[in-house]
Scaffold this motif. Sequence first.
Motif, short mmCIF file in Angstrom:
data_model
loop_
_atom_site.label_atom_id
_atom_site.label_comp_id
_atom_site.label_asym_id
_atom_site.label_seq_id
_atom_site.Cartn_x
_atom_site.Cartn_y
_atom_site.Cartn_z
N ALA A 5 -25.94 50.32 46.24
CA ALA A 5 -24.81 49.63 47.83
C ALA A 5 -24.86 48.48 47.95
N HIS A 6 -26.07 47.56 47.38
CA HIS A 6 -26.44 46.39 47.62
C HIS A 6 -25.74 45.96 46.11
N GLN A 7 -26.03 46.59 45.61
CA GLN A 7 -25.69 45.90 44.52
C GLN A 7 -24.27 45.75 44.14
N TRP A 8 -23.96 46.70 44.83
CA TRP A 8 -22.23 47.04 44.44
C TRP A 8 -21.35 46.52 45.30
N THR A 9 -21.80 46.15 46.70
CA THR A 9 -21.30 44.99 47.25
C THR A 9 -21.54 43.57 46.90
N ARG A 10 -22.55 43.26 46.14
CA ARG A 10 -22.51 41.83 45.53
C ARG A 10 -21.94 42.28 44.33
N ARG A 11 -21.76 43.07 43.54
CA ARG A 11 -21.36 42.40 42.72
C ARG A 11 -20.17 42.11 43.11
N GLU A 12 -19.02 43.36 43.63
CA GLU A 12 -18.04 43.81 44.37
C GLU A 12 -16.81 41.89 45.32
N ILE A 13 -18.43 41.60 45.66
CA ILE A 13 -18.08 40.73 46.81
C ILE A 13 -17.57 38.81 46.05
N ASN A 14 -18.64 39.34 45.26
CA ASN A 14 -18.34 38.24 43.97
C ASN A 14 -17.57 37.83 43.13
N ARG A 15 -17.29 39.19 42.67
CA ARG A 15 -15.72 39.94 42.14
C ARG A 15 -14.46 39.25 43.05
N LEU A 16 -14.79 39.42 44.00
CA LEU A 16 -13.30 38.88 44.88
C LEU A 16 -13.27 37.19 45.21
N VAL A 17 -14.94 37.03 44.98
CA VAL A 17 -14.49 36.10 45.41
C VAL A 17 -13.66 35.23 44.13
N ARG A 169 -4.55 43.73 48.73
CA ARG A 169 -3.08 44.52 48.65
C ARG A 169 -1.52 44.03 49.15
N ALA A 170 -1.87 44.00 50.72
CA ALA A 170 -0.99 43.35 50.89
C ALA A 170 0.12 41.96 50.42
N CYS A 171 -0.95 40.93 49.98
CA CYS A 171 -0.46 39.86 48.92
C CYS A 171 0.39 40.20 48.01
N VAL A 172 -0.80 40.91 47.48
CA VAL A 172 -0.19 40.26 45.46
C VAL A 172 0.33 42.03 45.24
N GLY A 173 -0.12 43.77 46.55
CA GLY A 173 0.91 44.57 45.54
C GLY A 173 -0.05 45.76 45.49
N GLU A 174 0.03 46.67 45.79
CA GLU A 174 -1.11 48.16 45.46
C GLU A 174 -0.70 47.91 44.26
N ASP A 175 0.70 47.78 43.61
CA ASP A 175 0.58 47.93 42.16
C ASP A 175 0.20 46.86 41.24
N SER A 176 -0.11 45.97 41.58
CA SER A 176 -0.42 45.20 40.31
C SER A 176 -1.66 44.98 40.11
N GLU A 177 -1.78 44.36 38.57
CA GLU A 177 -2.32 44.94 37.99
C GLU A 177 -4.06 44.10 38.93
N VAL A 178 -3.98 42.88 39.43
CA VAL A 178 -4.50 42.61 39.48
C VAL A 178 -5.44 43.30 40.83
N TYR A 179 -4.51 43.43 41.72
CA TYR A 179 -5.45 45.12 42.98
C TYR A 179 -6.04 46.37 41.84
N ARG A 180 -5.78 46.68 40.97
CA ARG A 180 -5.18 48.25 40.55
C ARG A 180 -6.61 47.61 39.89
N GLU A 181 -6.77 46.51 38.78
CA GLU A 181 -8.63 46.15 38.49
C GLU A 181 -9.83 46.45 39.81
N PHE A 182 -9.40 46.01 41.08
CA PHE A 182 -10.44 46.06 41.36
C PHE A 182 -10.18 47.65 42.47
N ALA A 183 -9.34 48.43 42.29
CA ALA A 183 -8.87 49.54 42.63
C ALA A 183 -10.32 50.63 41.71
N ILE A 184 -9.36 50.35 40.85
CA ILE A 184 -10.39 51.49 40.31
C ILE A 184 -11.74 51.60 40.48
N ASP A 185 -13.09 50.24 41.15
CA ASP A 185 -14.04 50.51 41.12
C ASP A 185 -14.63 50.31 42.81
#
Length: 187
Positions: A5-17, A169-185
């Motif tokens: 979970a630490h590794q996952w969190t680190r990967r995702e927070i860096n991606r989110l940045v 999600r609120a800014c780019v929309g739930e159906d946007s490609e940007v959010y969907r790429e995140f939501a898949i993981d």
Amino acid sequence: MPAKAHQWTRREINRLVRVVSTHAKNHPPLEAVRSMVVHCADELNTAWADYRRARARRRGEECERTLSRFVERWRPVAILLVPGAMDRLGELPPRGGKSLVAYAQEIVSLLRSEPGEERLARIVEEDLAKAAAGTEECLSDAEDAARLALSDAAQRANIVLFHALDTLRACVGEDSEVYREFAIDLP
């Protein structure tokens, strides 16, 4: 080793940045949380690096080698002089550190309990005291402290990650490609 979970969190927070930094110019809410996301990512990356350094240092510590040499010298003596010592000592500890200290203390205990070996037991105790001098500091839970700091940083990053993803999600929309790429993981 830190949790997956630490590794996952680190990967995702860096991606989110990266994502927040890219889209912050067009969305004021993302700009508002960008510095917090970056700070949490930096904190988690630093804690991760500190943990890895602590693990690497612990493996190479001289005090552990000194204790290993103590065990190598006195284990055969205890096995030869104390009936049943082989059963009580068993295999050498698979890991060093505190298990090695306990194993060395068991050797001293075996020799101390053997009638007629009091003089030898005192010599072994003195040898262990020399070998273990400073061991507590060098085996002091530096790795455990680094792991705890990593867990704390990951916990804070998870909170920021959760809320920043809601903002994304609120800014780019739930159906946007940007959010969907995140939501898949997301779990």
